[in-house]
Write a protein that holds these residues in place. Structure first.
Motif, short mmCIF file in Angstrom:
data_model
loop_
_atom_site.label_atom_id
_atom_site.label_comp_id
_atom_site.label_asym_id
_atom_site.label_seq_id
_atom_site.Cartn_x
_atom_site.Cartn_y
_atom_site.Cartn_z
N GLN A 1 -24.94 -8.44 -3.20
CA GLN A 1 -23.99 -7.82 -4.10
C GLN A 1 -22.58 -7.93 -3.52
N VAL A 2 -21.63 -8.21 -4.38
CA VAL A 2 -20.23 -8.33 -3.96
C VAL A 2 -19.51 -7.03 -4.26
N ARG A 3 -18.78 -6.54 -3.29
CA ARG A 3 -17.97 -5.35 -3.50
C ARG A 3 -16.51 -5.68 -3.21
N LEU A 4 -15.65 -5.25 -4.10
CA LEU A 4 -14.21 -5.36 -3.88
C LEU A 4 -13.68 -3.96 -3.66
N VAL A 5 -12.96 -3.78 -2.57
CA VAL A 5 -12.47 -2.44 -2.23
C VAL A 5 -10.95 -2.49 -2.11
N GLU A 6 -10.30 -1.67 -2.95
CA GLU A 6 -8.84 -1.59 -2.94
C GLU A 6 -8.37 -0.47 -2.03
N SER A 7 -7.14 -0.62 -1.55
CA SER A 7 -6.48 0.43 -0.79
C SER A 7 -4.98 0.31 -0.97
N GLY A 8 -4.27 1.38 -0.67
CA GLY A 8 -2.82 1.33 -0.67
C GLY A 8 -2.15 2.03 -1.83
N GLY A 9 -2.93 2.56 -2.77
CA GLY A 9 -2.31 3.29 -3.87
C GLY A 9 -1.73 4.62 -3.40
N GLY A 10 -1.01 5.28 -4.30
CA GLY A 10 -0.45 6.57 -3.95
C GLY A 10 0.66 6.97 -4.89
N LEU A 11 1.44 7.94 -4.45
CA LEU A 11 2.55 8.48 -5.23
C LEU A 11 3.86 7.99 -4.62
N VAL A 12 4.74 7.49 -5.48
CA VAL A 12 6.02 6.99 -5.01
C VAL A 12 7.08 7.32 -6.06
N GLN A 13 8.32 7.44 -5.63
CA GLN A 13 9.41 7.72 -6.55
C GLN A 13 9.90 6.43 -7.22
N THR A 14 10.57 6.59 -8.33
CA THR A 14 11.15 5.46 -9.03
C THR A 14 12.03 4.65 -8.09
N GLY A 15 11.83 3.34 -8.15
CA GLY A 15 12.57 2.44 -7.27
C GLY A 15 11.89 2.16 -5.95
N GLY A 16 10.83 2.87 -5.67
CA GLY A 16 10.12 2.71 -4.41
C GLY A 16 9.19 1.51 -4.40
N SER A 17 8.45 1.38 -3.30
CA SER A 17 7.56 0.25 -3.12
C SER A 17 6.19 0.71 -2.63
N LEU A 18 5.20 -0.08 -2.97
CA LEU A 18 3.84 0.11 -2.46
C LEU A 18 3.22 -1.26 -2.25
N ARG A 19 2.27 -1.30 -1.34
CA ARG A 19 1.52 -2.54 -1.13
C ARG A 19 0.05 -2.23 -1.28
N LEU A 20 -0.59 -2.92 -2.20
CA LEU A 20 -2.01 -2.78 -2.42
C LEU A 20 -2.76 -3.89 -1.70
N SER A 21 -3.92 -3.54 -1.19
CA SER A 21 -4.77 -4.51 -0.52
C SER A 21 -6.16 -4.46 -1.13
N CYS A 22 -6.83 -5.57 -1.07
CA CYS A 22 -8.20 -5.64 -1.58
C CYS A 22 -8.99 -6.61 -0.72
N ALA A 23 -10.15 -6.19 -0.32
CA ALA A 23 -11.02 -7.05 0.48
C ALA A 23 -12.42 -7.03 -0.10
N ALA A 24 -13.07 -8.16 -0.02
CA ALA A 24 -14.43 -8.28 -0.53
C ALA A 24 -15.43 -8.07 0.61
N SER A 25 -16.54 -7.47 0.28
CA SER A 25 -17.62 -7.30 1.25
C SER A 25 -18.94 -7.54 0.55
N GLY A 26 -19.99 -7.58 1.33
CA GLY A 26 -21.29 -7.85 0.75
C GLY A 26 -21.65 -9.31 0.90
N ARG A 27 -22.37 -9.83 -0.06
CA ARG A 27 -22.81 -11.22 0.06
C ARG A 27 -21.61 -12.15 -0.07
N ARG A 28 -21.71 -13.25 0.60
CA ARG A 28 -20.64 -14.23 0.56
C ARG A 28 -20.57 -14.85 -0.83
N PHE A 29 -19.36 -15.04 -1.32
CA PHE A 29 -19.22 -15.68 -2.62
C PHE A 29 -17.97 -16.53 -2.63
#
Length: 123
Positions: free
Chosen positions: A1-29
């Motif tokens: 089974q393939v799992r995609l896991v996101e991270s990096g979300g949150g609360l930010v003010q207008t004009g701000g920045s965020l960086r989201l990341s995603c990595a796959a785990s589980g069976r190779r695909f």
């Protein structure tokens, strides 16, 4: 089974920045591309950005072009989304996605999905 896991979300003010990341785990695909979608309350899920492993081409929704940057690492089955100049209209749950569909670009067809990470932009 393939799992995609996101991270990096949150609360930010207008004009701000965020960086989201995603990595796959589980069976190779193998995938042709990885990317991001988002869904705001009461709205349908929409395409945000994607990176193709063939040539490294990137694709963006008009609403984020020039503010967001997508990048990725095919060897690691990972994708990132740098979001700058955020506005309240960017508030949504952001989903990481991967596709093993060769013609994915025709309809932005993705078949692996993460659980999502909340991004909230305050005014």
């Amino acid at each position: 089974q393939v799992r995609l896991v996101e991270s990096g979300g949150g609360l930010v003010q207008t004009g701000g920045s965020l960086r989201l990341s995603c990595a796959a785990s589980g069976r190779r695909f193998s995938s042709y591309a990885m990317g991001w979608f988002r869904q705001a309350p009461g709205k349908e899920r929409e395409f945000v950005a994607a990176v193709s492993w063939s040539g490294g081409d990137t694709y963006y929704a008009d609403s984020v072009e020039g503010r967001f940057t997508v990048s990725g690492d095919n060897d690691k089955n990972a994708v990132y989304l740098q979001m700058n100049g955020l506005s309240p209209e960017d508030t949504a749950v952001y989903y990481c996605a991967a596709t093993a569909v060769r013609s994915w670009l025709t309809k932005y067809e993705f078949d692996y999905w993460g659980q999502g990470t909340q991004v909230t932009v305050s005014s």
